[in-house]
Design a protein around this motif. Structure first.
Motif, PDB file in Angstrom:
ATOM      1  N   TRP A  75       0.830  -1.194   0.000  1.00 30.36           N
ATOM      2  CA  TRP A  75       0.000   0.000   0.000  1.00 30.36           C
ATOM      3  C   TRP A  75       0.872   1.255   0.000  1.00 30.36           C
ATOM      4  N   THR A  76       0.450   2.255  -0.747  1.00 31.64           N
ATOM      5  CA  THR A  76       1.182   3.509  -0.817  1.00 31.64           C
ATOM      6  C   THR A  76       0.309   4.658  -0.328  1.00 31.64           C
ATOM      7  N   ILE A  77       0.931   5.789  -0.073  1.00 37.20           N
ATOM      8  CA  ILE A  77       0.212   6.956   0.437  1.00 37.20           C
ATOM      9  C   ILE A  77      -0.499   7.673  -0.698  1.00 37.20           C
ATOM     10  N   HIS A  78      -1.738   8.058  -0.450  1.00 35.66           N
ATOM     11  CA  HIS A  78      -2.440   8.966  -1.357  1.00 35.66           C
ATOM     12  C   HIS A  78      -2.378  10.386  -0.815  1.00 35.66           C
ATOM     13  N   GLY A  79      -2.610  10.550   0.482  1.00 35.65           N
ATOM     14  CA  GLY A  79      -2.504  11.890   1.031  1.00 35.65           C
ATOM     15  C   GLY A  79      -2.992  11.992   2.455  1.00 35.65           C
ATOM     16  N   LEU A  80      -2.775  13.162   3.040  1.00 35.54           N
ATOM     17  CA  LEU A  80      -3.267  13.518   4.375  1.00 35.54           C
ATOM     18  C   LEU A  80      -4.056  14.802   4.194  1.00 35.54           C
ATOM     19  N   TRP A  81      -5.379  14.713   4.431  1.00 37.90           N
ATOM     20  CA  TRP A  81      -6.285  15.792   4.042  1.00 37.90           C
ATOM     21  C   TRP A  81      -7.075  16.327   5.233  1.00 37.90           C
ATOM     22  N   PRO A  82      -6.954  17.617   5.548  1.00 39.40           N
ATOM     23  CA  PRO A  82      -7.865  18.213   6.526  1.00 39.40           C
ATOM     24  C   PRO A  82      -9.265  18.279   5.934  1.00 39.40           C
ATOM     25  N   LEU A  83     -10.275  18.018   6.770  1.00 44.89           N
ATOM     26  CA  LEU A  83     -11.658  17.953   6.303  1.00 44.89           C
ATOM     27  C   LEU A  83     -12.378  19.292   6.424  1.00 44.89           C
ATOM     28  N   HIS A  84     -13.251  19.542   5.454  1.00 41.23           N
ATOM     29  CA  HIS A  84     -14.167  20.685   5.477  1.00 41.23           C
ATOM     30  C   HIS A  84     -13.425  22.023   5.488  1.00 41.23           C
ATOM     31  N   VAL A  85     -12.398  22.116   4.671  1.00 42.68           N
ATOM     32  CA  VAL A  85     -11.696  23.382   4.495  1.00 42.68           C
ATOM     33  C   VAL A  85     -12.409  24.167   3.400  1.00 42.68           C
ATOM     34  N   ILE A 159      -0.999  -1.941   6.928  1.00 43.90           N
ATOM     35  CA  ILE A 159      -2.203  -2.740   6.717  1.00 43.90           C
ATOM     36  C   ILE A 159      -1.948  -3.963   5.836  1.00 43.90           C
ATOM     37  N   HIS A 160      -0.929  -3.924   4.998  1.00 45.16           N
ATOM     38  CA  HIS A 160      -0.618  -5.101   4.171  1.00 45.16           C
ATOM     39  C   HIS A 160      -0.296  -6.303   5.063  1.00 45.16           C
ATOM     40  N   ARG A 161       0.499  -6.054   6.089  1.00 44.35           N
ATOM     41  CA  ARG A 161       0.864  -7.133   7.018  1.00 44.35           C
ATOM     42  C   ARG A 161      -0.349  -7.604   7.805  1.00 44.35           C
ATOM     43  N   LEU A 162      -1.181  -6.658   8.262  1.00 47.27           N
ATOM     44  CA  LEU A 162      -2.381  -7.024   9.021  1.00 47.27           C
ATOM     45  C   LEU A 162      -3.299  -7.911   8.186  1.00 47.27           C
ATOM     46  N   LEU A 163      -3.489  -7.524   6.940  1.00 46.96           N
ATOM     47  CA  LEU A 163      -4.359  -8.294   6.056  1.00 46.96           C
ATOM     48  C   LEU A 163      -3.774  -9.672   5.762  1.00 46.96           C
ATOM     49  N   GLU A 164      -2.486  -9.696   5.471  1.00 46.35           N
ATOM     50  CA  GLU A 164      -1.837 -10.971   5.151  1.00 46.35           C
ATOM     51  C   GLU A 164      -1.895 -11.934   6.321  1.00 46.35           C
TER      52      GLU A 164
END
Length: 265
Positions: A75-85, A159-164
């Motif tokens: 899994w790779t990062i898409h982003g870190l987004w503040p909400l309702h800006v 999460i890849h490890r958790l799922l595996e």
């Protein structure tokens, strides 16, 4: 340019009589003509979003070539987004030198999966659309700190490890149900995490990404009390994804480096 100069003057402790212009920069307004004076620092929740490369490639149109670098198998990062800006300052540019010391880690954890766009283009886009909006929070108040936090969060959510470990592995044949995956992830991502899908060209639900709500201090969970819709991201995205339907099984496609947009052909 004007806002950039004002930021520099403020950092150097130089005062300016252009209070109106500084307020526009400080509170994320696009200019003095803005009538909405709600500061962008009023947000309380963040979404940390991870994407599955094989699913991301299904979100692109046929005209937009996808690529998955050979070293990318997780899994790779898409982003870190503040909400309702409501609005965000577009006057804090990011330069290569700002994140040069993180480039190797970002290339591994946050690569561009669009063949025609460089990773630096992707990072810059995420900073301008989301990072600058979050810069009022200590720990996120520069491009370097923003990307450092993102990398730290990526290390926290393996999460890849958790799922595996739970037997949830990529497959072209075996579909999964939302509830069985949520049972694996909820103890680690919180109950409010969102499993998102895209619909492929065979009308199948395909796992695309996971959104993890965080509070301003980066702890898991946040009571946003409203729709978590955010900007879907860069303009090349064909689909921003949707919550995987609870009653419809979805596919967790394997990564295919040679044919990223046709992993199960």
């Amino acid at each position: 340019m004007w806002c950039s100069l004002l930021f520099l003057l403020q950092l150097l402790g130089v005062t300016t009589t252009e209070e109106g212009h500084w307020e526009d920069c400080k509170y994320g307004h696009q200019g003095s003509e803005s009538h909405d004076r709600k500061p962008f620092c009023s947000w309380t929740c963040l979404l940390f979003t991870l994407q599955w490369p094989a699913g991301f490639c299904q979100s692109l149109s046929k005209e937009i070539p996808c690529r998955i670098p050979e070293n990318i198998n997780t899994w790779t990062i898409h982003g870190l987004w503040p909400l309702h800006v409501l609005s965000c300052c577009n006057c804090w540019p990011m330069f290569h030198s700002d994140i040069q010391q993180l480039e190797a880690q970002l290339t591994e954890r946050w690569p561009s999966l669009v063949k025609t766009k460089s990773s630096f283009y992707f990072w810059t886009d995420e900073w301008q659309k989301h990072g600058a909006c979050a810069a009022c929070v200590e720990g996120l108040n520069s491009p370097l700190r923003y990307f450092q936090i993102c990398l730290k969060l990526r290390g926290q959510f393996e999460i890849h490890r958790l799922l595996e470990d739970a037997g949830v592995t990529p497959s072209c044949e075996r579909p999964y149900k939302v509830e069985e995956v949520r049972r694996v992830l909820a103890p680690h991502l919180g109950d409010e995490h969102e499993i998102q899908c895209v619909t492929d060209n065979k009308d199948r639900q395909v796992w695309f990404q996971v959104k993890i709500p965080l509070s301003r201090n980066f702890t898991i969970g946040c009571d946003h009390n409203s729709d978590t819709k955010t900007d879907p991201g860069p303009e090349w995205a064909f689909s921003s994804g949707h919550p995987c339907p609870p009653q419809v099984p979805f596919y967790y496609f394997p990564i295919n480096h040679e044919q990223p947009q046709q992993p199960c052909r």
